[in-house]
Design an enzyme around this catalytic site. Sequence first.
Site, PDB file in Angstrom:
ATOM      1  N   GLU A  23      -0.058  -9.469  -0.609  1.00 16.12           N
ATOM      2  CA  GLU A  23      -1.473  -9.841  -0.419  1.00 16.12           C
ATOM      3  C   GLU A  23      -2.187  -9.959  -1.775  1.00 16.12           C
ATOM      4  O   GLU A  23      -3.045 -10.820  -1.963  1.00 16.12           O
ATOM      5  CB  GLU A  23      -2.154  -8.815   0.482  1.00 16.12           C
ATOM      6  CG  GLU A  23      -1.635  -8.898   1.928  1.00 16.12           C
ATOM      7  CD  GLU A  23      -2.188  -7.793   2.811  1.00 16.12           C
ATOM      8  OE1 GLU A  23      -1.875  -6.609   2.555  1.00 16.12           O
ATOM      9  OE2 GLU A  23      -2.946  -8.109   3.752  1.00 16.12           O
ATOM     10  N   GLY A  66       0.739  -5.132   0.985  1.00 13.35           N
ATOM     11  CA  GLY A  66      -0.369  -5.265   0.037  1.00 13.35           C
ATOM     12  C   GLY A  66       0.051  -5.898  -1.281  1.00 13.35           C
ATOM     13  O   GLY A  66      -0.771  -6.523  -1.961  1.00 13.35           O
ATOM     14  N   ALA A  79       0.858  -1.189   0.000  1.00 18.16           N
ATOM     15  CA  ALA A  79       0.000   0.000   0.000  1.00 18.16           C
ATOM     16  C   ALA A  79       0.893   1.238   0.000  1.00 18.16           C
ATOM     17  O   ALA A  79       2.036   1.189   0.463  1.00 18.16           O
ATOM     18  CB  ALA A  79      -0.884  -0.014   1.242  1.00 18.16           C
ATOM     19  N   GLU A 119       4.216  -5.136   7.692  1.00 17.97           N
ATOM     20  CA  GLU A 119       3.359  -4.116   8.321  1.00 17.97           C
ATOM     21  C   GLU A 119       3.694  -3.891   9.790  1.00 17.97           C
ATOM     22  O   GLU A 119       3.614  -2.775  10.289  1.00 17.97           O
ATOM     23  CB  GLU A 119       1.878  -4.516   8.185  1.00 17.97           C
ATOM     24  CG  GLU A 119       1.288  -4.299   6.796  1.00 17.97           C
ATOM     25  CD  GLU A 119       1.458  -5.488   5.863  1.00 17.97           C
ATOM     26  OE1 GLU A 119       2.325  -6.349   6.113  1.00 17.97           O
ATOM     27  OE2 GLU A 119       0.712  -5.551   4.860  1.00 17.97           O
TER      28      GLU A 119
END
Length: 256
Positions: free
Chosen positions: A110, A107, A62, A130
């Site tokens: 992911e 992300g 992200a 994270e």
Amino acid sequence: MTVNTALDGDIAVITLDRQKALNALSFAQLDALDEAIAQVARSAARGLVVVGAGDKAFCAGADIPELTGRTLHEEHEGSRLGQEVFERISRLRIPSVAVIQGYAFGGGLELALACTFRVATPAARMGLPEIKLGLIPGYGGTQRLPRLIGEGRALELILSGRTLKADEAERIGLVNRVVQEGTPAGIGRDFLVPYLQYGLPALDLARQAVQRGMQTTLEHGLRIERDLSTLAYRTADAAEGMQAFIEKRAPLFKDA
Ligand code: HXC
């Protein structure tokens, strides 16, 4: 355009292209990715390859600056958006493969976890870092990783945030294969070739049976398998496949 979609014969290729930020996923990019997935779902593609532009990264996660200063509600909705977009990839009826070249973090990993398969190049580095930001994965990582590699290994990776090299990722089943030669799109295409010979209904029903079964008890999973295998049995492709076997010829599947 930050997410490009191209059709290479039977295979769609989605390219995350924001190289100056290692293809990090801003919210605008998540929207563009969502549109690209919808486009692929409407197309005649029989497989999907997801790659990052350039040779440094698949996707660094992200967009970190964009995550700062958000309200609780905005953050909750941001997580929901990422989860929903990735869920739409995982539910595509065609097989998908993420080709991890360079970094796949947060992300980015992911997103790869939401694909049917993952292939890495030898230089790939991946993880869910994270925790180092005081965060936890919010785009499906805490759920898909343990389902893929088991609870103990997933907890170790999520709580440590450590980086895995390609060979370890392959050994623990996080990636299906490490491939040395070729462009990311070419590697993805080659990986998907064996699946192109089969009918889409059977591929889709088999994927659904596995994924839906992983979310429930064995007893309910067996029930799901019974129902989906009965559906598969009733397809024209199944009639053709069994007839072709009896006639000792190659089947001609029609995705029906
Ligand atoms: C925005 C990013 C970025 C990111 C890298 N960049 N990652 N920008 N968001 N996630 C930018 C850098 O700021 C830098 O921009 C440029 O990309 C190159 O990065 P460098 O750090 O200079 O490259 P390098 O030294 O090779 O290190 C690569 C790296 C490192 C190890 C991948 O960039 C890194 O650790 N990135 C963060 C990875 C991460 O923590 N991802 C998880 C994010 S959280 P400038 O302008 O300086 O050149 C997440 C949560 C999802 O994904 C769920 C939320 C709900």
